[in-house]
Design a protein around this motif. Sequence first.
Motif, PDB file in Angstrom:
ATOM      1  N   GLN A  48       0.831  -1.193   0.000  1.00 39.47           N
ATOM      2  CA  GLN A  48       0.000   0.000   0.000  1.00 39.47           C
ATOM      3  C   GLN A  48       0.874   1.256   0.000  1.00 39.47           C
ATOM      4  OE1 GLN A  48      -3.417  -0.060  -0.154  1.00 39.47           O
ATOM      5  NE2 GLN A  48      -3.179  -2.288  -0.377  1.00 39.47           N
ATOM      6  N   THR A  49       0.508   2.201  -0.836  1.00 41.76           N
ATOM      7  CA  THR A  49       1.249   3.463  -0.931  1.00 41.76           C
ATOM      8  C   THR A  49       0.426   4.587  -0.326  1.00 41.76           C
ATOM      9  OG1 THR A  49       2.363   2.737  -2.958  1.00 41.76           O
ATOM     10  CG2 THR A  49       2.353   5.097  -2.489  1.00 41.76           C
ATOM     11  N   GLY A  50       1.035   5.323   0.583  1.00 35.47           N
ATOM     12  CA  GLY A  50       0.384   6.482   1.180  1.00 35.47           C
ATOM     13  C   GLY A  50       1.237   7.718   0.980  1.00 35.47           C
ATOM     14  N   ARG A  51       0.628   8.867   1.028  1.00 29.59           N
ATOM     15  CA  ARG A  51       1.367  10.119   0.849  1.00 29.59           C
ATOM     16  C   ARG A  51       0.968  11.097   1.952  1.00 29.59           C
ATOM     17  NH1 ARG A  51       0.272   8.131  -4.142  1.00 29.59           N
ATOM     18  NH2 ARG A  51       2.019   8.034  -5.630  1.00 29.59           N
ATOM     19  N   VAL A  95       5.672  13.446   0.770  1.00 27.11           N
ATOM     20  CA  VAL A  95       6.480  12.246   0.975  1.00 27.11           C
ATOM     21  C   VAL A  95       5.623  11.013   0.743  1.00 27.11           C
ATOM     22  CG1 VAL A  95       7.895  10.962   2.611  1.00 27.11           C
ATOM     23  CG2 VAL A  95       7.902  13.454   2.643  1.00 27.11           C
ATOM     24  N   GLU A  96       6.202  10.022   0.068  1.00 26.02           N
ATOM     25  CA  GLU A  96       5.500   8.765  -0.194  1.00 26.02           C
ATOM     26  C   GLU A  96       5.957   7.692   0.786  1.00 26.02           C
ATOM     27  OE1 GLU A  96       6.142   5.583  -3.602  1.00 26.02           O
ATOM     28  OE2 GLU A  96       4.795   7.181  -4.313  1.00 26.02           O
ATOM     29  N   ASP A  97       4.998   7.039   1.414  1.00 24.53           N
ATOM     30  CA  ASP A  97       5.284   5.919   2.303  1.00 24.53           C
ATOM     31  C   ASP A  97       4.710   4.655   1.682  1.00 24.53           C
ATOM     32  OD1 ASP A  97       6.526   7.401   4.334  1.00 24.53           O
ATOM     33  OD2 ASP A  97       4.591   8.015   5.137  1.00 24.53           O
ATOM     34  N   TRP A  98       5.501   3.584   1.716  1.00 26.25           N
ATOM     35  CA  TRP A  98       5.035   2.308   1.179  1.00 26.25           C
ATOM     36  C   TRP A  98       5.046   1.269   2.293  1.00 26.25           C
ATOM     37  CZ3 TRP A  98       6.995  -2.675   0.461  1.00 26.25           C
ATOM     38  CH2 TRP A  98       6.237  -3.496  -0.395  1.00 26.25           C
ATOM     39  N   THR A  99       3.920   0.561   2.438  1.00 24.51           N
ATOM     40  CA  THR A  99       3.772  -0.448   3.486  1.00 24.51           C
ATOM     41  C   THR A  99       3.572  -1.809   2.847  1.00 24.51           C
ATOM     42  OG1 THR A  99       2.707   1.202   4.894  1.00 24.51           O
ATOM     43  CG2 THR A  99       2.483  -1.107   5.550  1.00 24.51           C
TER      44      THR A  99
END
Length: 215
Positions: free
Chosen positions: A50-53, A66-70
């Motif tokens: 899952q990608t969150g910003r 900023v992009e966070d990937w889980t």
Amino acid sequence: MSNLHPFPASPASQPSFPLPFDPAMAPALRSRMLREALPDPLRQLLDRGQTGRHSRFTENGFSDVVEDWTPPAGVTPRHAALARRALAEIDDGILAPAPANHLLGRVLALLSHFPAKATTPEVEQLLAMDWADDLGEFPAWAIDQAARVWRRTRKWRPSIAEIRALCEEACAAERALAERLRVIALAGERSAETDGCAENAAVRPVLASAIRRMR
């Protein structure tokens, strides 16, 4: 920077990578080929993550997004081992920092297209050290691409910050893939630690009971 003779331009050696990589390819195709060469279990995790910003702020206010990937649930120690292996190939090969001679030779060649006011040899040497320090994290192919883009699209002498931005853009996809593999590796290693603690917790009552019976 006409006095930087100790740093002649030299072609960067391009090692043969186990993972397919050709910096001359279009970024989208290059990234797809690299991803498709990964083992199936890793590709499945990458597809399911899952990608969150979120916005990043500094003391001066808004900075950027900023992009966070889980990774998905179920990352195992085996996934971690596969991710570490692929990550080593990317970090040690594709994203390996450029040799100093290649970096400084490329910078010298680029700046020679945009002559500036003459400076003393001492200042030239300090300038060269600044360029080497600020671009030293990037691979040779990213620096080459940044220089090529600047030559073809700009009419003025570049600053270090401007070339850094182009270098970051050039290898953004490879860096993002490496970061996701690093996240997978950490998740799998934490899973191994958690499983080990749970196993020890389950064994302890059994051992305690056996010891009591022996008394």
